[in-house]
Motif scaffolding. Structure first.
Motif, PDB file in Angstrom:
ATOM      1  N   LEU A 181      -2.414  -7.674  -8.854  1.00  0.00           N
ATOM      2  CA  LEU A 181      -1.406  -7.041  -9.705  1.00  0.00           C
ATOM      3  C   LEU A 181      -0.354  -6.383  -8.824  1.00  0.00           C
ATOM      4  O   LEU A 181      -0.672  -5.836  -7.761  1.00  0.00           O
ATOM      5  CB  LEU A 181      -2.041  -5.980 -10.615  1.00  0.00           C
ATOM      6  CG  LEU A 181      -3.138  -6.432 -11.575  1.00  0.00           C
ATOM      7  CD1 LEU A 181      -3.764  -5.224 -12.260  1.00  0.00           C
ATOM      8  CD2 LEU A 181      -2.594  -7.403 -12.608  1.00  0.00           C
ATOM      9  N   LYS A 182       0.882  -6.404  -9.278  1.00  0.00           N
ATOM     10  CA  LYS A 182       1.964  -5.752  -8.547  1.00  0.00           C
ATOM     11  C   LYS A 182       2.965  -5.181  -9.534  1.00  0.00           C
ATOM     12  O   LYS A 182       3.009  -5.575 -10.710  1.00  0.00           O
ATOM     13  CB  LYS A 182       2.653  -6.740  -7.599  1.00  0.00           C
ATOM     14  CG  LYS A 182       3.227  -7.969  -8.281  1.00  0.00           C
ATOM     15  CD  LYS A 182       3.752  -8.967  -7.254  1.00  0.00           C
ATOM     16  CE  LYS A 182       4.244 -10.243  -7.937  1.00  0.00           C
ATOM     17  NZ  LYS A 182       4.708 -11.258  -6.950  1.00  0.00           N
ATOM     18  N   SER A 183       3.776  -4.252  -9.043  1.00  0.00           N
ATOM     19  CA  SER A 183       4.789  -3.650  -9.892  1.00  0.00           C
ATOM     20  C   SER A 183       6.023  -4.545  -9.950  1.00  0.00           C
ATOM     21  O   SER A 183       6.157  -5.502  -9.183  1.00  0.00           O
ATOM     22  CB  SER A 183       5.165  -2.264  -9.363  1.00  0.00           C
ATOM     23  OG  SER A 183       5.799  -2.377  -8.095  1.00  0.00           O
ATOM     24  N   TYR A 184       6.931  -4.226 -10.847  1.00  0.00           N
ATOM     25  CA  TYR A 184       8.188  -4.967 -10.950  1.00  0.00           C
ATOM     26  C   TYR A 184       9.182  -4.459  -9.909  1.00  0.00           C
ATOM     27  O   TYR A 184       9.003  -3.387  -9.311  1.00  0.00           O
ATOM     28  CB  TYR A 184       8.775  -4.820 -12.350  1.00  0.00           C
ATOM     29  CG  TYR A 184       8.085  -5.677 -13.383  1.00  0.00           C
ATOM     30  CD1 TYR A 184       8.567  -6.947 -13.682  1.00  0.00           C
ATOM     31  CD2 TYR A 184       6.951  -5.223 -14.053  1.00  0.00           C
ATOM     32  CE1 TYR A 184       7.937  -7.752 -14.630  1.00  0.00           C
ATOM     33  CE2 TYR A 184       6.311  -6.016 -14.996  1.00  0.00           C
ATOM     34  CZ  TYR A 184       6.813  -7.278 -15.278  1.00  0.00           C
ATOM     35  OH  TYR A 184       6.180  -8.076 -16.201  1.00  0.00           O
ATOM     36  N   SER A 185      10.241  -5.221  -9.708  1.00  0.00           N
ATOM     37  CA  SER A 185      11.244  -4.873  -8.692  1.00  0.00           C
ATOM     38  C   SER A 185      12.011  -3.604  -9.048  1.00  0.00           C
ATOM     39  O   SER A 185      12.696  -3.031  -8.205  1.00  0.00           O
ATOM     40  CB  SER A 185      12.223  -6.032  -8.499  1.00  0.00           C
ATOM     41  OG  SER A 185      12.868  -6.351  -9.721  1.00  0.00           O
ATOM     42  N   THR A 186      11.893  -3.170 -10.294  1.00  0.00           N
ATOM     43  CA  THR A 186      12.589  -1.952 -10.725  1.00  0.00           C
ATOM     44  C   THR A 186      11.801  -0.687 -10.380  1.00  0.00           C
ATOM     45  O   THR A 186      12.243   0.417 -10.698  1.00  0.00           O
ATOM     46  CB  THR A 186      12.817  -1.993 -12.243  1.00  0.00           C
ATOM     47  OG1 THR A 186      11.569  -2.289 -12.902  1.00  0.00           O
ATOM     48  CG2 THR A 186      13.835  -3.049 -12.617  1.00  0.00           C
ATOM     49  N   SER A 187      10.647  -0.837  -9.741  1.00  0.00           N
ATOM     50  CA  SER A 187       9.808   0.322  -9.443  1.00  0.00           C
ATOM     51  C   SER A 187      10.259   1.033  -8.177  1.00  0.00           C
ATOM     52  O   SER A 187      10.928   0.450  -7.312  1.00  0.00           O
ATOM     53  CB  SER A 187       8.345  -0.089  -9.329  1.00  0.00           C
ATOM     54  OG  SER A 187       8.181  -1.060  -8.314  1.00  0.00           O
ATOM     55  N   GLU A 188       9.845   2.291  -8.054  1.00  0.00           N
ATOM     56  CA  GLU A 188      10.260   3.148  -6.945  1.00  0.00           C
ATOM     57  C   GLU A 188       9.038   3.866  -6.388  1.00  0.00           C
ATOM     58  O   GLU A 188       8.170   4.329  -7.141  1.00  0.00           O
ATOM     59  CB  GLU A 188      11.285   4.160  -7.455  1.00  0.00           C
ATOM     60  CG  GLU A 188      11.802   5.126  -6.411  1.00  0.00           C
ATOM     61  CD  GLU A 188      12.792   6.117  -6.997  1.00  0.00           C
ATOM     62  OE1 GLU A 188      13.612   6.668  -6.243  1.00  0.00           O
ATOM     63  OE2 GLU A 188      12.733   6.335  -8.235  1.00  0.00           O
ATOM     64  N   ALA A 189       8.958   3.946  -5.045  1.00  0.00           N
ATOM     65  CA  ALA A 189       7.874   4.664  -4.383  1.00  0.00           C
ATOM     66  C   ALA A 189       8.315   6.087  -4.101  1.00  0.00           C
ATOM     67  O   ALA A 189       9.351   6.318  -3.469  1.00  0.00           O
ATOM     68  CB  ALA A 189       7.489   3.955  -3.085  1.00  0.00           C
ATOM     69  N   LEU A 190       7.517   7.052  -4.569  1.00  0.00           N
ATOM     70  CA  LEU A 190       7.848   8.459  -4.398  1.00  0.00           C
ATOM     71  C   LEU A 190       6.831   9.136  -3.499  1.00  0.00           C
ATOM     72  O   LEU A 190       5.621   8.872  -3.591  1.00  0.00           O
ATOM     73  CB  LEU A 190       7.876   9.172  -5.749  1.00  0.00           C
ATOM     74  CG  LEU A 190       8.838   8.622  -6.810  1.00  0.00           C
ATOM     75  CD1 LEU A 190       8.690   9.408  -8.102  1.00  0.00           C
ATOM     76  CD2 LEU A 190      10.269   8.673  -6.308  1.00  0.00           C
ATOM     77  N   SER A 191       7.300  10.023  -2.655  1.00  0.00           N
ATOM     78  CA  SER A 191       6.416  10.793  -1.786  1.00  0.00           C
ATOM     79  C   SER A 191       5.504  11.671  -2.635  1.00  0.00           C
ATOM     80  O   SER A 191       5.952  12.316  -3.578  1.00  0.00           O
ATOM     81  CB  SER A 191       7.234  11.658  -0.838  1.00  0.00           C
ATOM     82  OG  SER A 191       6.408  12.588  -0.168  1.00  0.00           O
ATOM     83  N   LEU A 192       4.214  11.687  -2.281  1.00  0.00           N
ATOM     84  CA  LEU A 192       3.270  12.496  -3.043  1.00  0.00           C
ATOM     85  C   LEU A 192       3.498  13.992  -2.822  1.00  0.00           C
ATOM     86  O   LEU A 192       3.191  14.799  -3.693  1.00  0.00           O
ATOM     87  CB  LEU A 192       1.841  12.121  -2.640  1.00  0.00           C
ATOM     88  CG  LEU A 192       1.297  10.833  -3.260  1.00  0.00           C
ATOM     89  CD1 LEU A 192       0.060  10.360  -2.519  1.00  0.00           C
ATOM     90  CD2 LEU A 192       0.959  11.055  -4.729  1.00  0.00           C
ATOM     91  N   SER A 193       4.040  14.348  -1.686  1.00  0.00           N
ATOM     92  CA  SER A 193       4.213  15.764  -1.380  1.00  0.00           C
ATOM     93  C   SER A 193       5.569  16.299  -1.817  1.00  0.00           C
ATOM     94  O   SER A 193       5.670  17.418  -2.329  1.00  0.00           O
ATOM     95  CB  SER A 193       4.032  16.005   0.122  1.00  0.00           C
ATOM     96  OG  SER A 193       4.950  15.204   0.871  1.00  0.00           O
ATOM     97  N   THR A 194       6.627  15.504  -1.659  1.00  0.00           N
ATOM     98  CA  THR A 194       7.982  15.992  -1.950  1.00  0.00           C
ATOM     99  C   THR A 194       8.644  15.301  -3.131  1.00  0.00           C
ATOM    100  O   THR A 194       9.713  15.733  -3.577  1.00  0.00           O
ATOM    101  CB  THR A 194       8.882  15.809  -0.719  1.00  0.00           C
ATOM    102  OG1 THR A 194       9.045  14.403  -0.443  1.00  0.00           O
ATOM    103  CG2 THR A 194       8.282  16.497   0.499  1.00  0.00           C
ATOM    104  N   ALA A 195       8.067  14.217  -3.629  1.00  0.00           N
ATOM    105  CA  ALA A 195       8.622  13.420  -4.742  1.00  0.00           C
ATOM    106  C   ALA A 195       9.927  12.741  -4.354  1.00  0.00           C
ATOM    107  O   ALA A 195      10.662  12.262  -5.216  1.00  0.00           O
ATOM    108  CB  ALA A 195       8.817  14.275  -5.987  1.00  0.00           C
TER     109      ALA A 195
END
Length: 506
Positions: free
Chosen positions: A371-385
């Protein structure tokens, strides 16, 4: 003469004959109906005409159970009331009709009734302990000396919030029970404990149990695995596993990672559901080392997608199914459905692959996305967002190792998902989502055991509606802008035409 004339009248004669024939046809129809009803009950002539096919037997059950026809298997499905009382109740009658369909389809299945109020001694053998309570709502499935006792509710699925029965699960329950009782040995699924994992209270535990596994917990710091163990599940650990370390100048005897390695070397499979928050707070150096040996690494972000999500915050991701490589074999059953179900991955970290996922080199372990996310997804830092980038991110992957024994390939699998919430009750219990289907497909690939994965819940009335945020915005625009605009346009046209008509009249 008048009487003679009346009886000699042709209309009277023909009318009498017509009335007699009508009466004869009605009597004949009643007799045929009574006879056919008796034959149906005696020889199990039933056809599921409900639109949801609530109690039909699917092709999956036929394929799995037909090989038992030429064995000594003798399955009895026993109701603890007489037939009339069973059929009086709507829900018990559904289970009865399903059981009758099994009896009609398979020669080794029979349906019996024991009136436990009139003959309590006949159910004594099914009381496994002195405290065992049996009631009229129990159903027993028996194969020789082996048997299982179920409550009537076990053949249905209820809403977790209202406890209302919303779907029928009788075919799956009967098929899986027969497979369990006729299996040469029951495969064991171990849930690890001692690291903050979720075990018996999880929906994943229930899923493995219903799939025919003997589900147990294991503390690797104290216990050893049974030789029949097929799967080890690490469900949301909060702390790392114990590896080799020195104490007072010598290596300690407790080494959980050695037991995990030995288990996988013996063709045992491991499933890891990792909590992003725990992974950010703890090192998990021993688990990370194991994953690296299999070409997998944990990410250090959490994925959000405000377009392809079923939640407003964008963290309940609608996942893409892999269409290439080994992972495609897992997702194929879902992708081939007429209506492809949405699989939800809630609050997940990315799972990184360290090797080429399209490698065909047989000398190395092969890693593939499921499974994978779509290209519209964004990775956010767990500590700073803060944003760490956008694009497609792997949410569930698995790695395959192969060895040859007597020129036959044997495979071992490590499956890793970036969140334990993949197995949350709301996603596994709902027929609207494909989470359970994905897990069943993985079981079939890695478990080497027959699992009735293609038998779906039969919803009494499917009221579910699952839409992504993008779809919701489109519908919102349509309802709030397009429709009013259309009404205004029609009104303007009518106004202009009416005005012109009035002018012409003048």
């Amino acid at each position: 003469n008048m009487k003679k004339g009346l009886f000699a009248n042709k209309k009277f004669k023909y009318g009498s004959i017509a009335a007699g024939l009508t009466a004869a046809v009605i009597v004949f129809a009643v007799l045929v109906n009574l006879a056919f009803t008796a034959l149906c009950q005696k020889y199990s002539w039933y056809v599921d005409m409900t639109p949801e096919r609530l109690y039909g037997v699917s092709e999956t059950s036929v394929a799995l159970l037909t090989p038992l026809e030429n064995t000594d298997t003798q399955i009895r499905i026993i109701f603890l009331q007489d037939r009339d009382r069973v059929t009086e109740s709507y829900y018990s009658n559904l289970v009865y009709q399903c059981a009758m369909n099994f009896s009609q389809q398979f020669g080794f299945v029979t349906v019996d009734f024991i009136d436990m109020e009139a003959h309590p001694q006949q159910v004594d053998r099914y009381r496994t302990t002195a405290a065992t309570q049996l009631g009229k709502q129990n159903v027993i499935i028996e194969n020789g000396s082996d048997f299982r006792v179920f409550r009537l509710q076990a053949f249905f699925y209820s809403d977790s919030q209202t406890n209302e029965l919303i779907a029928m699960n009788a075919e799956y329950k009967i098929t899986s029970t027969i497979l369990q009782m006729t299996a040469k040995s029951t495969p064991i699924a171990y849930f690890t404990v001692g690291h903050g994992e979720t075990t018996e209270s999880s929906s994943l535990w229930k899923l493995f149990s219903e799939a025919g596994y003997d589900v147990r917990t294991i503390d690797l710091s104290k216990e050893t695995l049974d030789s029949d163990a097929k799967v080890m599940i690490i469900n949301g650990p909060k702390y790392d596993f114990i590896g080799a370390y020195e104490a007072n100048g010598a290596l300690t005897e407790v080494n959980e990672m050695d037991k995990v390695d030995d288990f996988m070397d013996g063709q045992g499979n491991v499933m890891l559901f990792m909590d992003p928050t725990a992974a950010a707070e703890q090192d998990f150096c021993n688990l990370r080392e194991l994953l690296a040996d299999w070409g997998i690494a944990l990410g250090d972000t959490v994925i959000r997608d405000t377009s392809n999500s079923v939640s407003v915050d964008g963290y309940s991701l609608v996942a893409q199914y892999e269409t290439e490589g080994l992972g495609a074999s897992i997702t194929k059953p879902m992708r081939e459905l007429e209506t492809i179900p949405k699989t939800i991955v809630h609050y997940a970290m990315p799972i990184n692959t360290l090797w080429d996922t399209k490698s065909i080199d047989q000398s190395v372990r092969k890693v593939s996305t499921i499974l994978k996310s779509y290209s519209t997804s964004e990775a956010l830092s767990l500590s700073t967002a803060e944003s760490r980038g956008t694009g497609e991110f792997d949410l569930m992957v698995f790695s395959q190792d192969s060895i040859y024994i007597d020129n036959e390939p044997h495979y071992t699998y490590l499956t890793v998902c970036g969140t334990p919430d993949f197995c949350a009750e709301e996603f596994l219990s709902s027929n609207a989502f494909g989470n359970a289907d994905v897990l069943y497909a993985i079981m079939k690939v890695m478990g080497k055991e027959v699992v009735p994965a293609d038998i779906d819940l039969r919803l009494f009335e499917d009221k579910s509606l699952v839409v992504t945020n993008t779809q919701a915005r489109v519908w919102t625009v349509c309802l709030t802008a397009v429709l009013p605009a259309a009404v205004i346009a029609v009104g303007a046209v009518v106004y202009v035409r009416r005005k012109r008509y009035d002018e012409n009249e003048k």
